[in-house]
Write an enzyme that holds these catalytic residues in place. Sequence first.
Site, mmCIF file in Angstrom:
data_model
loop_
_atom_site.group_PDB
_atom_site.id
_atom_site.type_symbol
_atom_site.label_atom_id
_atom_site.label_comp_id
_atom_site.label_asym_id
_atom_site.label_seq_id
_atom_site.Cartn_x
_atom_site.Cartn_y
_atom_site.Cartn_z
ATOM 1 N N SER A 12 -21.487 -15.736 -37.365
ATOM 2 C CA SER A 12 -21.072 -17.376 -36.344
ATOM 3 C C SER A 12 -20.160 -17.168 -36.130
ATOM 4 O O SER A 12 -20.186 -17.792 -34.525
ATOM 5 C CB SER A 12 -20.951 -18.534 -37.949
ATOM 6 O OG SER A 12 -19.337 -17.859 -38.328
ATOM 7 N N ASN A 13 -18.713 -16.446 -35.859
ATOM 8 C CA ASN A 13 -18.272 -16.286 -35.072
ATOM 9 C C ASN A 13 -18.802 -15.617 -33.496
ATOM 10 O O ASN A 13 -18.227 -15.980 -32.266
ATOM 11 C CB ASN A 13 -16.643 -15.661 -35.427
ATOM 12 C CG ASN A 13 -15.863 -16.155 -36.225
ATOM 13 O OD1 ASN A 13 -15.454 -16.952 -35.402
ATOM 14 N ND2 ASN A 13 -15.882 -15.830 -37.368
ATOM 15 N N LEU A 91 -16.859 -6.756 -42.837
ATOM 16 C CA LEU A 91 -15.838 -6.133 -43.300
ATOM 17 C C LEU A 91 -15.813 -4.599 -43.745
ATOM 18 O O LEU A 91 -14.608 -3.909 -45.304
ATOM 19 C CB LEU A 91 -16.831 -6.734 -44.938
ATOM 20 C CG LEU A 91 -17.044 -8.117 -44.489
ATOM 21 C CD1 LEU A 91 -17.775 -8.751 -46.047
ATOM 22 C CD2 LEU A 91 -15.601 -8.863 -45.172
ATOM 23 N N ILE A 94 -12.004 0.363 -39.929
ATOM 24 C CA ILE A 94 -13.024 0.282 -38.460
ATOM 25 C C ILE A 94 -11.987 2.014 -38.644
ATOM 26 O O ILE A 94 -10.826 2.279 -38.878
ATOM 27 C CB ILE A 94 -11.597 0.116 -37.367
ATOM 28 C CG1 ILE A 94 -12.328 -1.575 -37.223
ATOM 29 C CG2 ILE A 94 -11.741 0.415 -36.211
ATOM 30 C CD1 ILE A 94 -13.591 -1.447 -37.814
ATOM 31 N N HIS A 110 -9.122 -13.105 -39.059
ATOM 32 C CA HIS A 110 -8.704 -13.118 -40.742
ATOM 33 C C HIS A 110 -8.591 -14.876 -41.039
ATOM 34 O O HIS A 110 -7.702 -15.695 -40.196
ATOM 35 C CB HIS A 110 -7.613 -12.621 -41.213
ATOM 36 C CG HIS A 110 -7.232 -12.785 -42.399
ATOM 37 N ND1 HIS A 110 -7.866 -11.640 -43.126
ATOM 38 C CD2 HIS A 110 -6.645 -13.475 -42.917
ATOM 39 C CE1 HIS A 110 -8.423 -12.447 -44.413
ATOM 40 N NE2 HIS A 110 -6.884 -13.428 -44.181
HETATM 41 C C1 GRF Z 1 -15.310 -15.529 -41.218
HETATM 42 O O1 GRF Z 1 -14.373 -16.677 -42.586
HETATM 43 C C2 GRF Z 1 -14.150 -15.146 -40.781
HETATM 44 O O2 GRF Z 1 -12.577 -15.165 -41.247
HETATM 45 C C3 GRF Z 1 -13.946 -13.898 -41.220
HETATM 46 O O3 GRF Z 1 -15.271 -13.640 -42.052
HETATM 47 C C4 GRF Z 1 -16.165 -14.883 -42.223
HETATM 48 C C5 GRF Z 1 -17.984 -15.125 -41.846
HETATM 49 O O4 GRF Z 1 -17.423 -14.813 -40.113
HETATM 50 N N1 GRF Z 1 -13.397 -12.675 -40.334
HETATM 51 P P1 GRF Z 1 -18.694 -14.747 -39.448
HETATM 52 O O5 GRF Z 1 -19.943 -16.435 -39.895
HETATM 53 O O6 GRF Z 1 -19.695 -13.500 -39.915
HETATM 54 O O7 GRF Z 1 -18.069 -14.896 -37.682
#
Ligand code: GRF
Length: 210
Positions: A12-13, A91, A94, A110
Amino acid sequence: KRLAVFVSGGGSNFRAIHAAFADGGVHGEVAVVVSNSPSCSGVAYAQSHGIPTLTYPAPKADSAAGLTDAQLVAALTEEHQADIVILAGYLKLIPQQLVRAYKRRIVNIHPALLPSFGGKGYYGIKVHQAVVASGARFSGPTIHFVDEEYDTGPILAQAVVPVYPTDRPEQLAARVLKEEHKLYPQCVAALCEDRVTWRHDGVPIMWRAH
Ligand code: GRF
């Protein structure tokens, strides 16, 4: 500037950043999406938008697309010519070689106010469970440059959301995620537009667009 975006899940980010580029507001483009999870929706979104992807060959593979660390760095620097690396819900740790190749050009998000509630054990809903359990009255996303460990590099930006006494972790997670989707595109835009400078003591400063 050209971005390499690393995702592991929902992405989503990544989608929020891509949308910020789409309306032409930011001078940047997503050159490649890298993931350790070939079937995640972040990869699907990239493919549906014609963005090249680099994914691990099999679950639990120990390197992206079956590449060695050196090959991954070469793929990003030479084939995709990425200027900046963005970790967005990624997750895995790196590789050091990548951290070194992208010094001061690799950032992570984070979902808590680092240095609190950060480090290897804190990811996903576990972060918000710990924040709620601690009685903290505020939480929020932190965007930081990546160094050799989890969640410890210099902080670029943070945003604050309230934690209510009645909050369940999922409610806090959603509140923080909403702020992430505002803050990350702003940080990526600043990096693309060279609006980040470094203080003498190694603290990065983000300057707002005029
Ligand atoms: C989010 O809470 C972000 O802060 C963490 O992973 C979670 C999911 O992020 N790093 P996304 O929807 O996959 O961007």
